[in-house]
Design a protein around this motif. Structure first.
Motif, short mmCIF file in Angstrom:
data_model
loop_
_atom_site.label_atom_id
_atom_site.label_comp_id
_atom_site.label_asym_id
_atom_site.label_seq_id
_atom_site.Cartn_x
_atom_site.Cartn_y
_atom_site.Cartn_z
N GLU A 175 0.83 -1.21 0.00
CA GLU A 175 0.00 0.00 0.00
C GLU A 175 0.86 1.25 0.00
N LEU A 176 1.90 1.26 0.81
CA LEU A 176 2.77 2.44 0.89
C LEU A 176 3.54 2.65 -0.42
N ALA A 177 3.96 1.56 -1.05
CA ALA A 177 4.65 1.68 -2.33
C ALA A 177 3.72 2.25 -3.39
N ALA A 178 2.47 1.83 -3.38
CA ALA A 178 1.49 2.38 -4.33
C ALA A 178 1.28 3.88 -4.08
N ASP A 179 1.32 4.29 -2.82
CA ASP A 179 1.23 5.72 -2.50
C ASP A 179 2.38 6.49 -3.13
N VAL A 180 3.59 5.95 -3.03
CA VAL A 180 4.76 6.64 -3.58
C VAL A 180 4.65 6.77 -5.10
N LEU A 181 4.18 5.73 -5.75
CA LEU A 181 3.99 5.81 -7.20
C LEU A 181 2.96 6.88 -7.55
N ALA A 182 1.92 7.00 -6.75
CA ALA A 182 0.92 8.04 -6.98
C ALA A 182 1.48 9.42 -6.74
N GLN A 183 2.32 9.56 -5.73
CA GLN A 183 2.97 10.85 -5.44
C GLN A 183 3.86 11.26 -6.60
N ALA A 184 4.66 10.32 -7.11
CA ALA A 184 5.54 10.62 -8.24
C ALA A 184 4.72 11.03 -9.46
N ALA A 185 3.62 10.32 -9.70
CA ALA A 185 2.77 10.65 -10.85
C ALA A 185 2.18 12.05 -10.71
N ALA A 186 1.81 12.43 -9.48
CA ALA A 186 1.23 13.75 -9.26
C ALA A 186 2.24 14.87 -9.50
N LEU A 187 3.52 14.57 -9.35
CA LEU A 187 4.55 15.59 -9.59
C LEU A 187 4.82 15.79 -11.07
N GLY A 188 4.36 14.85 -11.89
CA GLY A 188 4.28 15.10 -13.32
C GLY A 188 5.52 14.82 -14.15
N GLU A 189 6.57 14.29 -13.57
CA GLU A 189 7.77 13.96 -14.33
C GLU A 189 8.58 12.93 -13.56
N PRO A 190 9.46 12.19 -14.23
CA PRO A 190 10.32 11.26 -13.48
C PRO A 190 11.11 11.98 -12.41
N VAL A 191 11.17 11.39 -11.23
CA VAL A 191 11.79 12.05 -10.08
C VAL A 191 12.97 11.21 -9.57
N HIS A 192 13.90 11.89 -8.93
CA HIS A 192 14.90 11.21 -8.13
C HIS A 192 14.23 10.85 -6.81
N LEU A 193 14.30 9.59 -6.42
CA LEU A 193 13.63 9.12 -5.21
C LEU A 193 14.67 8.87 -4.11
N LEU A 194 14.39 9.41 -2.91
CA LEU A 194 15.26 9.18 -1.76
C LEU A 194 14.40 8.72 -0.59
N GLY A 195 14.83 7.65 0.06
CA GLY A 195 14.16 7.17 1.26
C GLY A 195 15.13 7.06 2.42
N HIS A 196 14.75 7.63 3.55
CA HIS A 196 15.58 7.55 4.75
C HIS A 196 15.07 6.44 5.65
N SER A 197 15.94 5.50 6.03
CA SER A 197 15.62 4.45 6.99
C SER A 197 14.39 3.65 6.53
N PHE A 198 13.31 3.65 7.30
CA PHE A 198 12.10 2.94 6.87
C PHE A 198 11.64 3.45 5.50
N GLY A 199 11.80 4.74 5.27
CA GLY A 199 11.43 5.29 3.96
C GLY A 199 12.21 4.67 2.83
N GLY A 200 13.43 4.20 3.10
CA GLY A 200 14.21 3.52 2.09
C GLY A 200 13.60 2.18 1.70
N GLN A 201 13.06 1.48 2.69
CA GLN A 201 12.40 0.21 2.37
C GLN A 201 11.15 0.44 1.53
N VAL A 202 10.40 1.49 1.84
CA VAL A 202 9.22 1.82 1.05
C VAL A 202 9.63 2.24 -0.36
N ALA A 203 10.69 3.06 -0.45
CA ALA A 203 11.17 3.49 -1.76
C ALA A 203 11.60 2.29 -2.60
N ARG A 204 12.31 1.35 -1.99
CA ARG A 204 12.74 0.15 -2.70
C ARG A 204 11.54 -0.62 -3.23
#
Length: 294
Positions: A94-123
């Motif tokens: 669910e959290l990974a799907a949220d990140v994909l939706a966030q990236a889509a809302a920004l409208g262009e390919p993004v550099h993704l960074l996740g800190h700690s737990f955020g890194g696992q979600v980013a992965r």
């Protein structure tokens, strides 16, 4: 686990609710500095017990290097809504799907960074769909589950949340735990920061903490799977880390064929401990990615 010096967005940044196909998420969005060539957009994911404010000190130096930075509260973190008690809303999928939706809302390919737990979600997001991303940076985020000592801390938190309110747990953490481990205020923190830290804790949904803690304690090693994804990778950490030992992060970087950066004089949160050095390392990596694509 990070302790930002301030919860006030830096000059030029804007705090608002980012609308996505999966709902609204609280963000701090900092544009490229005036007169600087725009090089790209960065999406920043905070860690366990953290929030978008953990990246406040990175926005200005990265804006000066040409990067728009968007730091987000994930579902159930601080100012992003989510259910109080339903842990199924916070599964990694669910959290990974949220990140994909966030990236889509920004409208262009993004550099993704996740800190700690955020890194696992980013992965997890990259493994689901790499196309919205230009690169992946894992900051103080390891290949699999957290260390034995940190798993014990997570277990204690889960047990405590089962019998105490969030307010009672906050008070207990302040009495028992070191600030750098819990994200609770240090004795020298300004009164406003102490209140903001408490407000962040109280705004975080208990189910999010429980689900995130469970994921941190059980995450399998997916490095080989990630290494097969054709993206540039960057592994960043402090010189010491008791959540994932630094040699483990070194080995992960080798397995990924990633750029490896160690920020001297920092621990688990180089983003707050030495933000200027951290921003310089991040921008250097993203610059190289841009040069390779041109």
């Amino acid at each position: 686990m990070s302790r930002p010096d301030t919860f006030v967005p830096p000059p030029g940044a804007r705090a608002y609710a980012l609308r996505t196909a999966r709902g609204e998420f609280a963000v701090v969005d900092a544009p490229v500095a005036e007169g600087v060539e725009a090089k790209g957009v960065v999406l920043l994911l905070p860690g366990f017990t953290g929030s978008k404010e953990d990246f406040n000190a990175l926005h200005v130096p990265l804006a000066g290097r040409g990067y728009r930075t968007v730091a987000v509260d994930g579902r159930g973190q601080f100012e992003s809504d989510g259910p109080d008690a339903d842990e199924s809303a916070y599964t990694q999928g669910e959290l990974a799907a949220d990140v994909l939706a966030q990236a889509a809302a920004l409208g262009e390919p993004v550099h993704l960074l996740g800190h700690s737990f955020g890194g696992q979600v980013a992965r997890a997001a990259v493994l689901r769909d790499r196309t919205p991303f230009r690169s992946l940076t894992l900051m103080s985020s390891g290949p699999a589950r957290i260390s034995d000592a940190q798993r014990e801390r997570v277990r204690l938190l889960r047990d405590t949340l089962a019998v105490l309110t969030m307010a009672q747990v906050w008070d207990a953490m302040r009495e028992m735990d070191a600030p750098e481990q819990t994200g609770t205020p240090a004795p020298g923190d300004a009164p406003g920061v102490q209140e903001d830290m408490r407000r962040r804790w109280m705004g975080t949904k208990p189910a999010q903490l429980l689900a995130a803690g469970r994921q941190l304690a059980t995450e399998p090693d997916r490095v080989a799977e990630l290494a097969a994804v054709p993206l540039p990778f960057h592994v960043v950490s402090g010189a010491s880390d008791d959540t994932w030992p630094v040699p483990l992060l070194d080995d992960m970087a080798k397995r990924l064929g990633a750029r490896r950066t160690v920020i001297a004089g920092t621990g688990h949160s180089p983003n707050t401990e030495r933000p200027l050095e951290t921003a310089d390392a991040l921008a250097g990596f993203w610059d190289a990615v841009g040069e390779a694509r041109s």
